[in-house]
Design a protein around this motif. Structure first.
Motif, PDB file in Angstrom:
ATOM      1  N   LYS A   7      45.801  15.949  -6.215  1.00 49.83           N
ATOM      2  CA  LYS A   7      45.300  17.100  -6.981  1.00 49.83           C
ATOM      3  C   LYS A   7      44.665  18.078  -6.000  1.00 49.83           C
ATOM      4  N   ALA A   8      44.509  19.328  -6.454  1.00 45.02           N
ATOM      5  CA  ALA A   8      43.901  20.329  -5.561  1.00 45.02           C
ATOM      6  C   ALA A   8      42.521  19.859  -5.091  1.00 45.02           C
ATOM      7  N   GLY A   9      41.795  19.142  -5.958  1.00 43.55           N
ATOM      8  CA  GLY A   9      40.458  18.660  -5.595  1.00 43.55           C
ATOM      9  C   GLY A   9      40.454  17.613  -4.488  1.00 43.55           C
ATOM     10  N   ASP A  10      41.611  17.051  -4.161  1.00 42.07           N
ATOM     11  CA  ASP A  10      41.701  16.030  -3.093  1.00 42.07           C
ATOM     12  C   ASP A  10      41.854  16.665  -1.707  1.00 42.07           C
ATOM     13  N   LEU A  11      42.095  17.977  -1.674  1.00 41.42           N
ATOM     14  CA  LEU A  11      42.597  18.554  -0.426  1.00 41.42           C
ATOM     15  C   LEU A  11      41.633  18.439   0.754  1.00 41.42           C
ATOM     16  N   VAL A  12      40.344  18.550   0.487  1.00 41.41           N
ATOM     17  CA  VAL A  12      39.375  18.438   1.593  1.00 41.41           C
ATOM     18  C   VAL A  12      39.477  17.032   2.197  1.00 41.41           C
ATOM     19  N   ASN A  13      39.589  16.024   1.347  1.00 45.70           N
ATOM     20  CA  ASN A  13      39.671  14.640   1.845  1.00 45.70           C
ATOM     21  C   ASN A  13      41.032  14.351   2.489  1.00 45.70           C
ATOM     22  N   LEU A  32      46.871  23.854   0.023  1.00 42.62           N
ATOM     23  CA  LEU A  32      46.717  24.332  -1.348  1.00 42.62           C
ATOM     24  C   LEU A  32      48.036  24.900  -1.883  1.00 42.62           C
ATOM     25  N   GLU A  46      44.157   5.685  -2.570  1.00 41.08           N
ATOM     26  CA  GLU A  46      42.698   5.607  -2.486  1.00 41.08           C
ATOM     27  C   GLU A  46      42.251   4.149  -2.508  1.00 41.08           C
TER      28      GLU A  46
END
Ligand code: COA
Length: 160
Positions: A7-13, A32, A46
């Motif tokens: 998901k977009a929210g995973d990108l930093v990790n 992104l 994960e």
């Protein structure tokens, strides 16, 4: 361990995992762009605490006026060192190219790999059935050559 669509929210990790594992790092904008444009073809693994320990980030290419068919491209794949050799990369790759085939009717999947990356080459050729189609000279920023590898995506389970 759990494997699921990215998901977009995973990108930093995902980016943090990429920076630990590979010299090829991409801008957050690129991550992104892939995640938003082709959300079905990128996956993360994960651990039991929900921390990202591996990912595959892919895109869909071709399909333009030049008669190149739609195909999948694996832009980046890595698994954190303590979690290697447990089948995670194989699983991530299989999920990605299955989605390329079923969602986009991609005809094949392609990737670049450093000619010196024996571990990844073994994964692609022995475990996943890729073949080298070409050498891309000085593909990498440090001047190393890349193998371009490809695997056909068959249209039904019966003819695999
Ligand atoms: C390459 C990489 C993604 C493999 O991840 P992994 O989760 O350990 O791979 P898997 O466990 O799914 O391996 C499946 C099979 O591929 C082959 N393989 C994977 N890594 C290998 C290695 N280092 N040496 C030899 N064979 C290897 C083996 O046949 C393995 O099966 P086995 O463990 O039963 O022998 C991981 O080593 C990594 O992140 N490396 C650094 C980043 C990188 O090189 N990415 C690829 C860039 S193109």
């Amino acid at each position: 361990m759990n494997v699921r669509p990215a998901k977009a929210g995973d990108l930093v990790n995902i980016q943090a995992c990429n920076m630990q594992n590979l010299p090829e790092n991409y801008s957050m904008r690129f991550w992104l762009y892939c995640a938003l444009t082709w959300p079905q073809v990128s996956f993360v693994a994960e651990d039991h605490k929900g921390r990202i320990i591996g990912y595959v980030l892919s895109s869909i290419e071709g399909g333009g006026a030049d008669d190149v068919p739609l195909y999948g491209h694996v832009n980046s794949l890595s698994v954190l060192r303590p979690h290697r050799r447990r089948g995670l990369a194989k699983r991530l790759m299989e999920l990605s190219y299955e989605a390329m085939r079923t969602v986009y009717s991609a005809v094949y999947v392609e990737l670049h790999v450093r000619v010196s990356n024996a571990g990844a080459i073994a994964l692609y050729t022995k475990a996943l059935g890729f073949s080298t189609v070409k050498v891309d000279k000085k593909y990498y920023g440090d001047g190393e050559n890349a193998y371009i590898m490809r695997r056909k995506l068959k249209s039904s389970k019966r003819d695999r």
